[in-house]
Write a protein that holds these residues in place. Structure first.
Motif, PDB file in Angstrom:
ATOM      1  N   LEU A  98       0.883  -1.205   0.141  1.00 14.38           N
ATOM      2  CA  LEU A  98       0.074   0.010   0.048  1.00 14.38           C
ATOM      3  C   LEU A  98       0.812   1.213  -0.046  1.00 14.38           C
ATOM      4  N   THR A  99       1.661   1.154   0.548  1.00 16.61           N
ATOM      5  CA  THR A  99       2.950   2.154   0.817  1.00 16.61           C
ATOM      6  C   THR A  99       3.465   2.628  -0.593  1.00 16.61           C
ATOM      7  N   ALA A 100       3.730   1.653  -1.228  1.00 14.57           N
ATOM      8  CA  ALA A 100       4.360   1.512  -2.723  1.00 14.57           C
ATOM      9  C   ALA A 100       3.295   2.188  -3.713  1.00 14.57           C
ATOM     10  N   LEU A 101       2.006   1.819  -3.390  1.00 12.26           N
ATOM     11  CA  LEU A 101       0.961   2.508  -4.388  1.00 12.26           C
ATOM     12  C   LEU A 101       0.613   4.010  -4.012  1.00 12.26           C
ATOM     13  N   LEU A 102       0.934   4.228  -2.702  1.00 15.11           N
ATOM     14  CA  LEU A 102       0.569   5.476  -2.106  1.00 15.11           C
ATOM     15  C   LEU A 102       1.676   6.535  -2.866  1.00 15.11           C
ATOM     16  N   ALA A 103       3.057   5.757  -2.555  1.00 17.07           N
ATOM     17  CA  ALA A 103       4.124   6.562  -3.189  1.00 17.07           C
ATOM     18  C   ALA A 103       4.167   6.970  -4.556  1.00 17.07           C
ATOM     19  N   SER A 104       3.441   6.078  -5.173  1.00 17.68           N
ATOM     20  CA  SER A 104       3.630   6.416  -6.764  1.00 17.68           C
ATOM     21  C   SER A 104       2.474   7.318  -6.972  1.00 17.68           C
ATOM     22  N   PHE A 105       1.241   7.396  -6.152  1.00 20.77           N
ATOM     23  CA  PHE A 105       0.473   8.662  -6.211  1.00 20.77           C
ATOM     24  C   PHE A 105       1.114   9.810  -6.060  1.00 20.77           C
ATOM     25  N   MET A 106       1.666  10.001  -4.929  1.00 20.79           N
ATOM     26  CA  MET A 106       2.162  11.128  -4.591  1.00 20.79           C
ATOM     27  C   MET A 106       3.540  11.722  -5.221  1.00 20.79           C
TER      28      MET A 106
END
Lengths: 67, 652
Positions: B427-435
């Motif tokens: 989930l952090t990876a996904l959030l990171a790529s959004f940001m």
């Protein structure tokens, strides 16, 4: 730029890798996926990656690249 | 998608990541002294870093979600968006185009256009680009806030403002360097966060071979797992990359033929994106020297070539799993309210076993969706034989909704395979790529706005400190505008579609302008400017005159004018993808022809001396002889192309 990116990458993955491995050891049943302790295995992978990055950063500091 | 309960370990990983990106911003802040440090990284970054940032700026979270969806819907042939639609263009950018971008000392793509042509072309390109980056970053942030809302139950507004605030903090401190560094961090997060999901998925499905066997049954009857293509395909339609394309547009789920694939995707669209989009080109321009700049897209091409295994294969795993009844997995159906489910449960309980058809209709009406009649019939029969619990009935109904919400494929796999801990990482990876998607767009926006609009038209000849502070101020403005765009996207879905459509028109002809401008010194500013307008108009007209088969009702009238054909339907395409590919081809041809003809008819305002370093024939060849052969861009480029061909042969 003055900051070698390998420091933050190395530190972060070492930290997360260590956390995941410890969690995998401490909570074996909660870490299982398809019968394997994926937190422990992947935690170790991240830890190794992080440490390799840190080694790169230390070496880079000793011999700054010329090009 | 059911909400996910996060554990303390997941939050710890998330917080650690956010702390690190903000930390990077603070650590870089002391190196930010001039506008060039802030906006262009003062051309000082090593190749592997710019290379990974280059690819990371392209690998947004929406792509991650969309590619998994396409893997399920179309199979391995969607990897052509990587192999055909990226690698050749990246090699071309590195070998042929970077020398002009980097060598001209332009600080942005629009600035190159100004040097090569004139102010009109720059203004057109920079305004379109500035607006586009704001909307792109708004769309991405809206998707992120929505995801956090649905998945973790966070408040939409809080999620949007907090995530934008984090991006603001690190971009404002460290400028482009901050964005590039966090993109590299994000690259490793994505790869290391999603690799275990792919590994576990493949293990679960029984390995690659077993996945392909299952996908063969999908291809011959896609409707069995609710892939509603309306037709069946040869058994290799999901599992081989080229055979279904060679067989023609009616024989592959993407609905494209070989010419549209090669010329539309592989040439016009991919070269148009990779070679002219400042968002990615900016990463290469930040490299420390010419060789590093040219090698940036080449470094990026290596992971790009293998990304299909990370982003498309999960979708294939999902489709294969769904076709194996004993695995108990389905691609989640579109979101349906709890109340509708409850109504449907009542409909099943009160159904008359002698008249299952009535029960099927009742359940379908309650859900407002198409349902699988056989499954509902057997559910009613099972409930009559032995009384099922409400929860069991609900599960049965959930499995019988005959539609898939493809965008939730990747998250459903993360949920299925990741225990607490690994879940936090993914989930952090996904959030990171959004940001980092937002950060990438904002850092491209502030450069173009400061140098190509503000400095060019509003405040010439100010001190560098002036532009430095302006750059920082514009960063804040960019983030605020992105938040506005996010709210806009959340309110008017249709308006966002229109904007994206219009930008499709604006971008489609761009590569023709660059190609002629860089390789034919006779190209004039007037030719380029009018050619671009002609290409845009051509694209819009093409869209108004063509449509896709599924967009026409029985009488042949257009259902949704967003899908084209609102003036008159001259040509019907089997899929929107085919329509897009052809739209790009037409726009390119119109722009190319117009630019060529008008250039011949007009007189160039630039002398040969003006064009030195900007046009191929007037620029001394970059001399690579001092480099060992394995570091020369030409050599690396050839190796990459060979590797790409081999990959295509393996998955032929």
């Amino acid at each position: 730029m003055g900051l070698d990116i390998r420091w933050p990458i190395g530190l972060m993955f070492t930290l997360i890798g260590a956390l995941l491995s410890i969690y995998g050891v401490a909570d074996r049943s909660g870490s299982l996926s398809l019968g394997i302790n994926i937190n422990l295995i992947w935690g170790i992978v991240l830890l190794v990656f992080g440490v390799l990055m840190l080694i790169g950063a230390v070496k880079g500091k000793k011999n700054p690249p010329t090009t | 998608m059911q909400p996910i309960q996060l554990h303390w370990i997941d939050y710890t990983i998330l917080i650690a990541y956010v702390a690190f990106v903000i930390g990077i911003g603070w650590a870089l802040a002391r190196y930010m002294k001039t506008s060039s440090d802030f906006l262009t990284s003062a051309r000082s970054i090593p190749t592997w870093v710019t290379g990974l940032a280059f690819i990371s700026a392209n690998l947004g979270a929406l792509e991650l979600v969309g590619m998994a969806a396409s893997g399920a819907k179309y199979g391995i042939s969607f990897a052509h968006f990587y192999w055909v639609g990226a690698i050749p263009a990246m090699v071309f950018l590195a070998v042929f185009m970077m020398p002009f971008y980097y060598g001209s000392k332009a600080r942005s793509v629009p600035e190159y256009l100004k040097m090569r042509f004139d102010e009109r072309v720059r203004a057109l390109n920079s305004i379109a680009f500035a607006v586009m980056t704001i909307f792109a970053s708004g769309i991405s942030m809206n998707a992120l806030a929505k995801l956090l809302n649905q998945l973790l139950g966070w408040n939409y507004n809080v999620a949007l403002w907090v995530c934008s605030g984090v991006v603001l903090l690190y971009v404002l401190k460290g400028g482009l360097t901050s964005a590039i560094y966090t993109e590299v961090l994000q690259f490793f997060m994505i790869v290391l966060g999603f690799a275990p999901v792919v590994y576990l998925g493949l293990k679960d499905v029984g390995g690659w071979h077993s996945m392909n066997q299952s996908l063969q049954t999908v291809a011959t009857n896609p409707a069995s797992i609710y892939i509603n293509t309306g037709t069946n395909y040869a058994s290799d339609a999901w599992t081989s990359a080229w055979k279904p394309i060679l067989a023609g547009s009616a024989h592959n789920p993407i609905g494209v033929d070989l010419f549209a694939m090669i010329f539309g995707l592989g040439f016009v669209m991919s070269f148009g994106y990779w070679c002219t989009n400042f968002l990615v080109v900016q990463r290469a321009m930040a490299a420390k020297n010419m060789t590093a700049a040219r090698n940036t897209p080449l470094v990026a091409a290596v992971p790009k070539m293998f990304f299909p295994f990370l982003v498309i294969v999960p979708g294939m795993i999902a489709a294969a799993l769904m076709a194996m009844p004993d695995k108990g997995y389905r691609i989640p159906p579109p979101p349906i309210s709890q109340a509708s489910y409850n109504q449907a449960v009542v409909a099943v309980q009160s159904a008359n076993p002698a008249d299952p058809a009535a029960a099927v209709t009742a359940v379908g009406t309650a859900l407002g969706k198409k349902v699988d009649a056989t499954r509902i019939t057997s559910l009613v029969a099972a409930n009559t034989a032995t009384k099922l619990s409400d929860e069991q009935i609900k599960q049965g109904i959930y499995n019988s909704v005959a539609e898939n919400d493809y965008d939730s494929v990747i998250l459903s796999l993360v949920k299925k395979y990741c225990p607490a801990g690994l879940m936090g990482l993914a989930l952090t990876a996904l959030l990171a790529s959004f940001m980092s998607g937002m950060a990438g767009n904002v850092t491209a926006f502030n450069t173009v706005f400061t140098y190509d609009l503000y400095q060019a038209y509003f405040a010439k000849n100010k001190s560098d400190q002036h532009y430095f502070w302006m750059g920082k101020f514009i960063t804040i403005v960019g983030i605020v505008l992105s938040i506005g765009a996010a709210y806009f996207a959340s309110m008017y879905n249709n308006a966002m579609d229109i904007i994206q459509l219009v930008f499709g028109f604006v971008n489609a002809p761009l590569f023709a302008t660059f190609l002629l401008g860089m390789f034919w010194k006779r190209t004039t500013g007037t030719g380029a400017f009018l050619g671009l307008f002609g290409g845009i108009a051509g694209a819009a007209l093409f869209h108004a005159l063509t449509s896709v088969g599924s967009n026409l009702d029985a009488a042949g009238h257009v259902i949704n004018s967003m899908k084209g054909g609102y003036l008159h339907v001259v040509q019907i395409f089997p899929s929107e993808m085919a329509q897009n590919f052809w739209l790009a081809i037409i726009a390119f041809v119109v722009c190319f022809t117009l630019t060529l003809v008008i250039s011949l008819a007009t007189k160039s305002q630039k002398t040969d001396a003006d064009l030195k370093g900007l046009v191929y024939s007037l620029t001394p060849r970059t001399v690579d002889h001092s480099l060992p052969f394995y570091q020369r861009p030409g050599f690396i480029g050839v190796i990459l192309l060979i590797a790409c061909v081999i990959l295509n042969l393996i998955f032929w």
